[in-house]
Design an enzyme around this catalytic site. Structure first.
Site, PDB file in Angstrom:
ATOM      1  N   CYS A 252       2.095  16.663  -7.759  1.00 21.27           N
ATOM      2  CA  CYS A 252       2.534  17.612  -9.156  1.00 21.27           C
ATOM      3  C   CYS A 252       1.647  18.222  -9.905  1.00 21.27           C
ATOM      4  O   CYS A 252       0.849  17.334 -10.691  1.00 21.27           O
ATOM      5  CB  CYS A 252       3.476  16.826  -9.835  1.00 21.27           C
ATOM      6  SG  CYS A 252       4.745  18.161 -10.379  1.00 21.27           S
TER       7      CYS A 252
ATOM      8  N   HIS B  58       6.427  24.965  -9.133  1.00 19.47           N
ATOM      9  CA  HIS B  58       5.266  25.689  -8.848  1.00 19.47           C
ATOM     10  C   HIS B  58       5.261  26.685  -7.624  1.00 19.47           C
ATOM     11  O   HIS B  58       4.535  27.646  -7.702  1.00 19.47           O
ATOM     12  CB  HIS B  58       4.093  24.502  -8.616  1.00 19.47           C
ATOM     13  CG  HIS B  58       4.475  23.467  -7.796  1.00 19.47           C
ATOM     14  ND1 HIS B  58       4.299  23.530  -6.486  1.00 19.47           N
ATOM     15  CD2 HIS B  58       5.469  22.346  -8.011  1.00 19.47           C
ATOM     16  CE1 HIS B  58       4.756  22.602  -5.732  1.00 19.47           C
ATOM     17  NE2 HIS B  58       5.447  21.703  -6.517  1.00 19.47           N
TER      18      HIS B  58
ATOM     19  N   SER C 194       0.653  20.602  -4.203  1.00 16.39           N
ATOM     20  CA  SER C 194       1.387  19.987  -5.407  1.00 16.39           C
ATOM     21  C   SER C 194       2.360  19.122  -5.100  1.00 16.39           C
ATOM     22  O   SER C 194       2.914  18.880  -3.996  1.00 16.39           O
ATOM     23  CB  SER C 194       1.492  20.992  -6.548  1.00 16.39           C
ATOM     24  OG  SER C 194       1.628  22.269  -5.740  1.00 16.39           O
ATOM     25  N   CYS C 195       3.385  18.975  -6.193  1.00 17.99           N
ATOM     26  CA  CYS C 195       4.598  18.266  -6.255  1.00 17.99           C
ATOM     27  C   CYS C 195       5.253  17.718  -4.855  1.00 17.99           C
ATOM     28  O   CYS C 195       5.584  18.496  -4.059  1.00 17.99           O
ATOM     29  CB  CYS C 195       5.599  19.079  -6.901  1.00 17.99           C
ATOM     30  SG  CYS C 195       6.598  18.268  -8.039  1.00 17.99           S
ATOM     31  N   GLY C 196       5.116  16.357  -4.629  1.00 20.49           N
ATOM     32  CA  GLY C 196       5.889  15.969  -3.763  1.00 20.49           C
ATOM     33  C   GLY C 196       5.466  16.128  -2.216  1.00 20.49           C
ATOM     34  O   GLY C 196       6.369  16.118  -1.211  1.00 20.49           O
TER      35      GLY C 196
END
Lengths: 267, 267
Positions: free
Chosen positions: A105, A178, B104-106
């Site tokens: 993240c 994002h 990013s994220c996850g």
């Protein structure tokens, strides 16, 4: 969103003491591998759809490609393979600087505000057309109205690009906020519309460093969200002269930075 | 959370037509660079605090280190340098397999359920002590009560580890929900308490693939959240026999997988 962005699953539901077996809708989350030629650049967990936009937006907002450098994007179910324009060489140090093994993240190795500066971002222009307070307060309802998936799964983030007079220009949704922003900026990249001057970006949820960073790359001077910003989101917005609005709702907002772009009766 | 996890910033606030200049509290977000020796492994945007836990939890849940392989973690303001135990060699292919340049994220490059399987995770045991419906319904209020930062900034995710009788064992908070889970599992790693049998993990927000993956690594058989799960969260929980609960509130829940671990009056 297409039907492929929702999956039906069997669940056991309790509501006020009553237990039932039902079918429920969940937002689809699947990995997308983004490559430039044969080189793997990233894997992101996203809601399938607009994968070429996601690849373009990701590579641009992360500083890997500049406008005009992408020749073609070829997508299969869970891969997007990018071909660079003739004569464009991928600079490995750009990837390593921005990414070297990254976690999750909001990061991708862009560890600091300096990394955005080194990607060549200038301060956002102060002479953009201002946004009226009335327009700003109208955006959350417009974003919700435009969202077709959220109410059915409760698991999708949305971002909407609005004109300074409050018209919705573009909407994107994804399990990752994002990714939603990358898809939106990626669309603008593919249509040669960057930088996105005179626009307001409204996002569901909270504002992290990452969302501010991506918006700066896209040339967006006003970023508004339903939720709270983080400290680094505020610091980054301050550095680049972005107007950062949080806790935006129909009768309230907090402006964290550059408030002069918002004009209204109360001002 | 310590005072260092909150920053005071000046804002312009509109509330019901009244504009004021005020001080507001935002959650601190700063990068932490995690290294093993001189090798950079990851940078994550996190709320400062419990950085050694975060480093240990991250490296463990991503399959980079096994229990007992960490000798020491040395933290400065925004770095955590991990020293492996004598004789433990870092397998570069483990990092590359799990990470190769990640977005990013996850995600962190663990592109699929197969990647968790290859990290050696077994299906969670079905003979864990069941959780009563009454205990489950009590958890959201307990988590909110235990959170000290959320109500002040609106920008912090929390996760709480509960015993099967509903006692809070451990609470962690962070701007990134994955970081909160890494800190919690990292604490258990450092205290040699893994796997976390007979426990329920309750998280604020939504449930992505990543949270299920990290919980599976931690041996947690029941994962509950306030919000919606994604499709891949459900699929992964199903594969590993985890009980996945969503939309948990004081009088309702949805059980997506392995409902037999929840017993109650209505069942």
């Amino acid at each position: 969103m297409s039907a492929g962005s929702i999956l039906t699953v069997p669940i056991r539901r309790l509501t006020s003491g009553v237990l039932t077996e039902e079918q429920d809708l969940v937002a689809v989350e699947e990995p997308l591998q983004i490559s430039i030629g044969s080189r793997n650049i990233a894997i992101t967990m996203r809601t399938p759809g607009q994968d070429a936009e996601l690849a373009a937006g990701f590579l641009f907002t992360e500083g890997i490609v500049k406008p005009g450098e992408i020749e073609n994007i070829s997508c299969t179910r869970n891969t997007a393979v990018v071909t660079l324009a003739h004569g464009v060489e991928l600079d490995p140090t750009r990837i390593e600087r921005n990414f070297y093994v990254s976690s999750s993240c909001g990061v991708c190795g862009k560890a600091s505000i300096e990394a955005i500066e080194s990607a060549g971002c200038a301060t956002l222009p102060v002479d953009e057309p201002p946004v009226s307070e009335a327009v700003l307060l109208s955006l959350p309802a417009k974003l919700r109205e435009a969202q077709r998936v959220f109410d059915r799964t409760g698991g999708i983030h949305a971002c909407g690009l609005f004109s300074s007079s409050g018209e919705l220009v573009l909407l994107r949704e994804d399990v990752g906020r994002h990714n939603a922003v990358d898809k939106l900026i990626g669309r603008a990249y593919l249509d040669n519309l960057l930088p996105l001057s005179g626009k307001v970006l409204m996002v569901s949820g909270r504002t992290s460093f990452e969302l501010v960073q991506k918006s700066v790359m896209g040339g967006i001077a006003v970023l508004a969200s339903v939720g709270a910003p983080s400290s680094l989101a505020v610091k980054t917005a301050l550095r680049f002269g972005m107007t950062l609005v949080g806790f935006l709702n129909k009768d309230r907002y907090n402006i964290y930075t550059a408030p002069s772009r918002v004009i209204g009766e109360a001002v």
